[in-house]
Each structure stands twice: as C-alpha cells, then as structure tokens.
Scaffold this motif. Structure first.
Motif, mmCIF file in Angstrom:
data_model
loop_
_atom_site.group_PDB
_atom_site.id
_atom_site.type_symbol
_atom_site.label_atom_id
_atom_site.label_comp_id
_atom_site.label_asym_id
_atom_site.label_seq_id
_atom_site.Cartn_x
_atom_site.Cartn_y
_atom_site.Cartn_z
ATOM 1 N N CYS A 203 60.956 29.558 -92.493
ATOM 2 C CA CYS A 203 62.422 29.982 -92.094
ATOM 3 C C CYS A 203 62.645 29.328 -90.882
ATOM 4 C CB CYS A 203 62.433 31.385 -92.251
ATOM 5 S SG CYS A 203 63.983 32.009 -91.997
ATOM 6 N N ALA A 204 61.767 29.858 -89.828
ATOM 7 C CA ALA A 204 62.066 29.167 -88.458
ATOM 8 C C ALA A 204 62.291 27.726 -88.326
ATOM 9 C CB ALA A 204 60.883 29.506 -87.409
ATOM 10 N N GLU A 205 61.287 27.123 -89.133
ATOM 11 C CA GLU A 205 61.593 25.505 -88.835
ATOM 12 C C GLU A 205 62.771 25.065 -89.702
ATOM 13 O OE1 GLU A 205 57.887 24.403 -91.071
ATOM 14 O OE2 GLU A 205 56.758 24.626 -89.140
ATOM 15 N N LEU A 206 63.284 25.754 -90.866
ATOM 16 C CA LEU A 206 64.358 25.407 -91.487
ATOM 17 C C LEU A 206 65.502 25.853 -90.443
ATOM 18 C CD1 LEU A 206 66.180 24.872 -93.869
ATOM 19 C CD2 LEU A 206 65.901 27.096 -94.520
ATOM 20 N N LEU A 207 65.532 26.921 -89.834
ATOM 21 C CA LEU A 207 66.566 27.047 -88.767
ATOM 22 C C LEU A 207 66.779 26.069 -87.673
ATOM 23 C CD1 LEU A 207 68.699 28.882 -87.682
ATOM 24 C CD2 LEU A 207 67.118 30.343 -86.707
ATOM 25 N N GLN A 208 65.500 25.723 -87.244
ATOM 26 C CA GLN A 208 65.251 24.706 -86.173
ATOM 27 C C GLN A 208 65.890 23.297 -86.590
ATOM 28 O OE1 GLN A 208 61.227 23.468 -85.386
ATOM 29 N NE2 GLN A 208 61.974 22.381 -83.472
ATOM 30 N N THR A 209 65.899 23.177 -87.879
ATOM 31 C CA THR A 209 66.307 21.793 -88.439
ATOM 32 C C THR A 209 68.046 21.832 -88.393
ATOM 33 O OG1 THR A 209 64.533 21.300 -89.830
ATOM 34 C CG2 THR A 209 66.719 20.277 -90.422
ATOM 35 N N LEU A 210 68.509 23.043 -89.112
ATOM 36 C CA LEU A 210 69.877 23.242 -88.923
ATOM 37 C C LEU A 210 70.652 23.300 -87.740
ATOM 38 C CD1 LEU A 210 69.986 26.141 -91.510
ATOM 39 C CD2 LEU A 210 70.575 23.740 -92.012
ATOM 40 N N MET A 211 69.818 23.794 -86.544
ATOM 41 C CA MET A 211 70.395 23.732 -85.346
ATOM 42 C C MET A 211 70.448 22.459 -84.641
ATOM 43 S SD MET A 211 68.667 27.344 -83.866
ATOM 44 C CE MET A 211 69.344 27.147 -81.998
ATOM 45 N N GLU A 212 69.277 21.571 -85.128
ATOM 46 C CA GLU A 212 69.397 20.286 -84.427
ATOM 47 C C GLU A 212 70.607 19.364 -85.201
ATOM 48 O OE1 GLU A 212 65.395 19.184 -85.080
ATOM 49 O OE2 GLU A 212 64.595 19.873 -83.135
ATOM 50 N N GLU A 213 70.775 19.690 -86.352
ATOM 51 C CA GLU A 213 71.757 18.829 -87.065
ATOM 52 C C GLU A 213 73.148 19.299 -86.553
ATOM 53 O OE1 GLU A 213 71.034 19.704 -91.044
ATOM 54 O OE2 GLU A 213 69.393 18.161 -91.306
ATOM 55 N N SER A 214 73.337 20.391 -85.823
ATOM 56 C CA SER A 214 74.768 20.989 -85.336
ATOM 57 C C SER A 214 74.884 20.571 -84.105
ATOM 58 C CB SER A 214 74.710 22.342 -85.347
ATOM 59 O OG SER A 214 74.576 22.901 -86.944
ATOM 60 N N GLY A 215 73.766 19.587 -83.315
ATOM 61 C CA GLY A 215 73.967 19.170 -82.011
ATOM 62 C C GLY A 215 73.430 19.907 -81.183
ATOM 63 N N ILE A 216 72.577 20.843 -81.487
ATOM 64 C CA ILE A 216 71.806 22.089 -80.451
ATOM 65 C C ILE A 216 70.274 21.473 -80.475
ATOM 66 C CG2 ILE A 216 71.240 24.365 -80.315
ATOM 67 C CD1 ILE A 216 73.388 25.312 -82.102
ATOM 68 N N SER A 217 70.044 21.388 -79.005
ATOM 69 C CA SER A 217 68.617 20.898 -78.740
ATOM 70 C C SER A 217 67.644 22.123 -79.006
ATOM 71 C CB SER A 217 68.556 20.450 -77.303
ATOM 72 O OG SER A 217 67.137 20.122 -76.844
ATOM 73 N N THR A 218 66.849 22.017 -79.900
ATOM 74 C CA THR A 218 66.027 23.229 -80.454
ATOM 75 C C THR A 218 64.634 22.727 -80.387
ATOM 76 O OG1 THR A 218 67.894 23.467 -81.883
ATOM 77 C CG2 THR A 218 65.886 24.838 -82.236
ATOM 78 N N SER A 219 63.800 23.900 -80.039
ATOM 79 C CA SER A 219 62.251 24.108 -80.226
ATOM 80 C C SER A 219 61.713 25.215 -80.676
ATOM 81 C CB SER A 219 61.935 23.857 -78.698
ATOM 82 O OG SER A 219 62.161 24.868 -77.829
ATOM 83 N N LEU A 220 60.559 25.450 -81.079
ATOM 84 C CA LEU A 220 60.049 26.437 -81.705
ATOM 85 C C LEU A 220 59.189 27.097 -80.471
ATOM 86 C CD1 LEU A 220 59.105 26.042 -85.354
ATOM 87 C CD2 LEU A 220 61.231 27.012 -84.322
ATOM 88 N N ILE A 221 59.302 28.536 -79.911
ATOM 89 C CA ILE A 221 58.298 28.770 -78.773
ATOM 90 C C ILE A 221 57.367 29.949 -79.585
ATOM 91 C CG2 ILE A 221 58.243 29.809 -76.708
ATOM 92 C CD1 ILE A 221 60.936 28.771 -76.051
ATOM 93 N N GLU A 222 56.003 29.397 -79.649
ATOM 94 C CA GLU A 222 55.144 30.535 -80.092
ATOM 95 C C GLU A 222 54.964 31.620 -79.439
ATOM 96 O OE1 GLU A 222 53.958 29.791 -82.926
ATOM 97 O OE2 GLU A 222 54.489 27.684 -82.991
ATOM 98 N N THR A 223 54.864 32.828 -80.218
ATOM 99 C CA THR A 223 54.483 33.936 -79.749
ATOM 100 C C THR A 223 53.176 34.588 -80.426
ATOM 101 O OG1 THR A 223 55.666 35.458 -81.288
ATOM 102 C CG2 THR A 223 56.854 34.588 -79.596
#
Length: 313
Positions: free
Chosen positions: A4-24
């Motif tokens: 789900c996090a990776e899907l959201l990252q893709t959607l955000m990047e496609e929307s022009g938002i520089s995105t990364s997953l930060i581990e916890t």
C-alpha cells in the motif's frame, strides 16, 4: 502495508510530488514534498494510509477493499478515514501543478502507516527527521464533515488512551447449573467494577478524571449556540432516533468534554447457541479519550508543531 505504501508513493510521484518511503520499526512513513522556495511558507499535511479491520465481513453490501459507488458516494474500507481525504489532497496538488505550473507555497506530506494502531513509531520518526519536517503549519483532515455540509476548521481533537482489563476467577470453566451460585463469575465482577466508573448520567466517577478540564467560558457557550444544529439531520447522520439534546449541549459534549467508552467486552462462549459453562476469564477492552484544556492532538506531528516552526525560523 508495504504494498500500500509503495502504491501511494507511485501515485504521489505521478502527481508531481517528490516522494520517498522512510523506514520505521513498523510500517514505513510515506514522505513527500513540493518545494518552491526554502524561504517560502511551508505547509505540512499529515494523514494515514492504514485503515481499521473490515470485520464483520458479512455486514458489507460490497467488498470492503473494492471501491463501489452507490447513490453518489464511494463505499469501501478507509474511504472516509483517511484515504478519501488523503487522495483529495494529493490530487489537489496535481491539479494545481497541471493548471498553474507552480505552487505558491511549499507543501510537505507525512502519511503514517500506523495511525489506526496508535502511531507507535511516529514520535521517534518525528524526532529523527525534525529538520526535514520543519514547517510553518501542520494540517490534517481526518474526520467527518459537519452535518450541514459546511467546511470547518478544527483547532484540536481528543487524544486517546486505551486500557485492556482482564478479570479471572476459577482455574477452569464450570457448569453454571451445578456451580453457578458457588463459583464467582468474573464477568459479574467486571460489570460491578464498571458500575463504579460512571453514573447514570454519563459522568465519569474515576478520581481526578476531570481535574485538568477547562470549563467553557461565557464566550465559548455563546459560540457553541451560534453553530448550526439540525437535530433530525444529526440523528439521521448518526443512525439514532432519539437524540435528546440541544445544539449547545451537543457541541459541548462533542468538543469540550472527555469521553469514556467501552469498545469491546468478551466473556465465555460467544458463538451461536448456548454454552452454559461459567467462564473463568472474561476480557474487556476499554477506551478512554482524554481532552485536556480544550486541545489535545491525535498525532505527534501536530503535537510537536512548535518544534518544527522553531526550526523553520
């Protein structure tokens, strides 16, 4: 959760938002940003991509993880908490960039993957990445619309404290017909205990519970009276048929008082039919929400806003 996090990252990047997953140590935080100018006003939007469990599945009219449109509304698990609002914000950025080409401010996103389970690792995430999160304002839209449909801005929400209590009696179950009057039933013990915590009017009797609650001022009460209130509309929205309170009382209880609720109670056999074995260990999940001095925020990102603002300065 990672999918789900990776899907959201893709959607955000496609929307022009520089995105990364930060581990916890738990689920990753999805972090995104659109930076116009380091000196410009910076808004941080908090949301979450995790949802509550979908059970009981048999109560769903349509599959909980397959969005379905009925009567002009989208139905699925998490659509109102918090994926609908989350996607509205992401798509708003995309639309603005497509139409205008550049945002007038900086926007940062923190999308939590553990909000529904208490955001266990969010506090350490905030402490570790405080410089990255520096901003002028934190905003979150994680709640219902006003019954009138009017937009509203809340200045704070209740925090939450969850408590689980287990009461035990005999070492094993006993037949209620044989030993029901001899072996103490822990379920009744727990019920007797709960009776001491709250009176018939809903007032919590736990010592110190209201010690730091600020009483509404005259101005507070006047403002509460000015808020639109339609009793029938509210009852329809809540699925009730007998809401006995006026607008001021409704908003005071909603916004300026703590709540004390039982979210689960388990004892003995819970399946279909009858099992007359007296249970030896009922279990009850109890949640109490605390609301001190009018403002307590549900997420540590908002709670530590002062630190971010100081870093921004």
């Amino acid at each position: 959760m990672r999918e789900c996090a990776e899907l959201l990252q893709t959607l955000m990047e496609e929307s022009g938002i520089s995105t990364s997953l930060i581990e916890t140590p738990g689920a990753p935080v999805v972090y995104g940003e659109v930076m116009r100018d380091p000196e410009a006003f910076t808004l941080l939007i908090y949301g979450h991509y995790d949802v509550q469990p979908p059970e009981p599945l048999e109560e769903w009219v349509s599959p909980p993880f397959e969005p379905t449109i009925r009567d002009g509304r989208i139905y699925c698990r998490g659509v109102g908490d918090n994926k609908g609002q989350l996607m509205a914000q992401v798509l708003a950025i995309k639309t603005y960039l497509d139409v205008v080409g550049e945002l007038p401010i900086n926007v940062k996103f923190v999308f939590d993957g553990e909000e529904e389970s208490g955001s266990e690792h969010l506090d350490s995430f905030v402490a570790q990445h405080a410089t990255k999160l520096a901003c002028d304002l934190v905003y979150t839209s994680d709640g219902p619309m006003h019954a009138s449909g009017r937009p509203s801005v809340e200045l704070g929400v209740r925090g939450i404290l969850g408590i689980e209590m287990t009461v035990t009696g005999a070492k094993w179950d006993h037949h209620s017909g044989n030993m029901g009057n001899v072996v103490p039933n822990p379920a009744w013990k727990l019920i007797d205990l709960l009776r001491t915590m709250r009176d018939e009017t809903g007032k919590v009797l736990i010592e110190g519970y209201y010690d730091r609650i600020r009483e509404p001022s005259v101005l507070d009460r006047e403002l509460l009276q000015l808020m639109p209130f339609d009793s029938e509309q509210v009852q329809t929205q809540l699925g009730l048929s007998d809401l006995q309170m006026d607008g001021e009382t409704y908003y005071r209880k909603l916004a300026m008082e703590p709540t004390f609720n039982i979210c689960g109670f388990h004892s003995g056999y819970g399946g279909e039919g009858l099992n007359d074995e007296a249970n030896h260990a009922p279990n009850e999940n109890m949640v109490t929400e605390l609301f001190f001095n009018g403002i307590l925020c549900t997420c540590h990102v908002v709670h530590r806003l002062g630190e971010f603002a100081a870093l921004k300065e």
